[in-house]
Design an enzyme around this catalytic site. Structure first.
Site, short mmCIF file in Angstrom:
data_model
loop_
_atom_site.label_atom_id
_atom_site.label_comp_id
_atom_site.label_asym_id
_atom_site.label_seq_id
_atom_site.Cartn_x
_atom_site.Cartn_y
_atom_site.Cartn_z
N GLY A 51 0.85 -1.18 0.00
CA GLY A 51 0.00 0.00 0.00
C GLY A 51 0.89 1.23 0.00
O GLY A 51 2.05 1.17 0.42
N GLN A 56 3.09 9.83 1.57
CA GLN A 56 4.38 9.13 1.58
C GLN A 56 5.24 9.48 0.37
O GLN A 56 6.43 9.13 0.34
CB GLN A 56 4.16 7.61 1.61
CG GLN A 56 3.56 7.13 2.92
CD GLN A 56 3.45 5.62 2.91
OE1 GLN A 56 2.47 5.07 2.41
NE2 GLN A 56 4.47 4.94 3.42
N CYS A 104 6.16 -0.47 7.02
CA CYS A 104 5.78 0.74 6.29
C CYS A 104 6.98 1.23 5.49
O CYS A 104 8.09 1.25 6.01
CB CYS A 104 5.35 1.80 7.30
SG CYS A 104 4.84 3.36 6.55
N LEU A 105 6.76 1.66 4.25
CA LEU A 105 7.87 2.15 3.43
C LEU A 105 8.48 3.42 4.02
O LEU A 105 9.63 3.74 3.73
CB LEU A 105 7.40 2.41 2.00
CG LEU A 105 6.99 1.16 1.21
CD1 LEU A 105 6.46 1.57 -0.16
CD2 LEU A 105 8.15 0.18 1.06
N HIS A 146 -4.17 0.99 7.97
CA HIS A 146 -2.81 1.53 7.96
C HIS A 146 -2.69 2.70 6.97
O HIS A 146 -2.15 3.76 7.31
CB HIS A 146 -1.84 0.40 7.61
CG HIS A 146 -0.41 0.80 7.48
ND1 HIS A 146 0.58 0.29 8.30
CD2 HIS A 146 0.22 1.65 6.62
CE1 HIS A 146 1.75 0.84 7.95
NE2 HIS A 146 1.56 1.66 6.94
N GLU A 147 -3.19 2.49 5.75
CA GLU A 147 -3.01 3.52 4.71
C GLU A 147 -3.86 4.76 4.98
O GLU A 147 -3.41 5.88 4.75
CB GLU A 147 -3.32 2.94 3.32
CG GLU A 147 -2.40 1.81 2.89
CD GLU A 147 -0.92 2.14 2.95
OE1 GLU A 147 -0.56 3.32 2.78
OE2 GLU A 147 -0.12 1.22 3.20
N HIS A 150 -2.36 7.20 7.27
CA HIS A 150 -1.38 8.13 6.68
C HIS A 150 -2.05 9.44 6.25
O HIS A 150 -1.41 10.49 6.25
CB HIS A 150 -0.71 7.50 5.46
CG HIS A 150 0.42 6.57 5.78
ND1 HIS A 150 1.54 6.96 6.47
CD2 HIS A 150 0.62 5.26 5.49
CE1 HIS A 150 2.37 5.93 6.60
NE2 HIS A 150 1.84 4.88 6.01
NI NI Z 1 2.74 2.99 5.80
#
Ligand code: NI
Length: 180
Positions: A51, A56, A104-105, A146-147, A150
């Site tokens: 995701g 991000q 997470c990236l 999670h997304e 953000h």
């Molecule tokens: Ni993330």
């Protein structure tokens, strides 16, 4: 398409509340928004994420993409087809929760144990500007929570109940993976 630079923890853009997308911007196939979506897909695939939220890649707008190929190493993680979510809202959370390891990236190399609702209902618009409703359980429900976090300036660390359950990926594999 172009790969975009990932904003990592400490970049203030990850802590901003993302702005809603004007759906009219979707109408131009060569416009900024469609280009951004395509670039985010390439970035997520290149970096191996499941995701990616626009903050991000340093764009503070309410846009999330998801995709997960079925993986023989993780047979319990069902596949997710490529999904574009614009202005998503979680309209229902199940009372029942479960703990799961997230990464997470923007916090590359870390994994942490996070409590999430087992089921959520999400309303959003797709890449064509059509409204959709997703009833999600399991892995998809976790990725959505999670997304969408953000977009509200939150990362999974903020949801952790116990920071002793935070690990580097390598140490996770060594010390924690078998306990699951
Ligand atoms: Ni993330």
């Amino acid at each position: 398409m172009a790969k975009l630079k990932i904003a990592r923890l400490g970049n203030p853009v990850l802590r901003q509340i993302a702005q809603p997308v004007n759906l009219k911007e979707l109408n131009d196939p060569d416009g900024d928004l469609q280009v951004l979506i395509n670039d985010m897909v390439e970035t997520m695939r290149t970096d191996g994420g499941v995701g990616l939220a626009a903050p991000q890649v340093s764009r503070s707008i309410q846009l999330v993409i998801l995709e997960c190929e079925e993986n023989k190493r993780y047979p319990e993680a069902e596949g997710i087809p490529l999904t574009v979510l614009i202005n998503p809202r979680i309209t229902r959370y199940s009372d029942e929760t479960a703990m799961g390891w997230e990464s997470c990236l923007s916090l590359i190399d870390f994994r942490g144990l996070v409590r999430r609702s087992r089921e959520v209902t999400v309303t959003a618009f797709n890449q064509e500007g059509e409204e959709m409703v997703i009833e999600a359980t399991g892995f998809l429900a976790i990725v959505l929570q999670h997304e969408i976090d953000h977009l509200n300036g939150k990362v999974f660390l903020d949801r952790m109940e116990d920071l002793t359950q935070l690990a580097y990926m390598e140490e996770f594999e060594t010390y924690w993976a078998e306990k699951e």
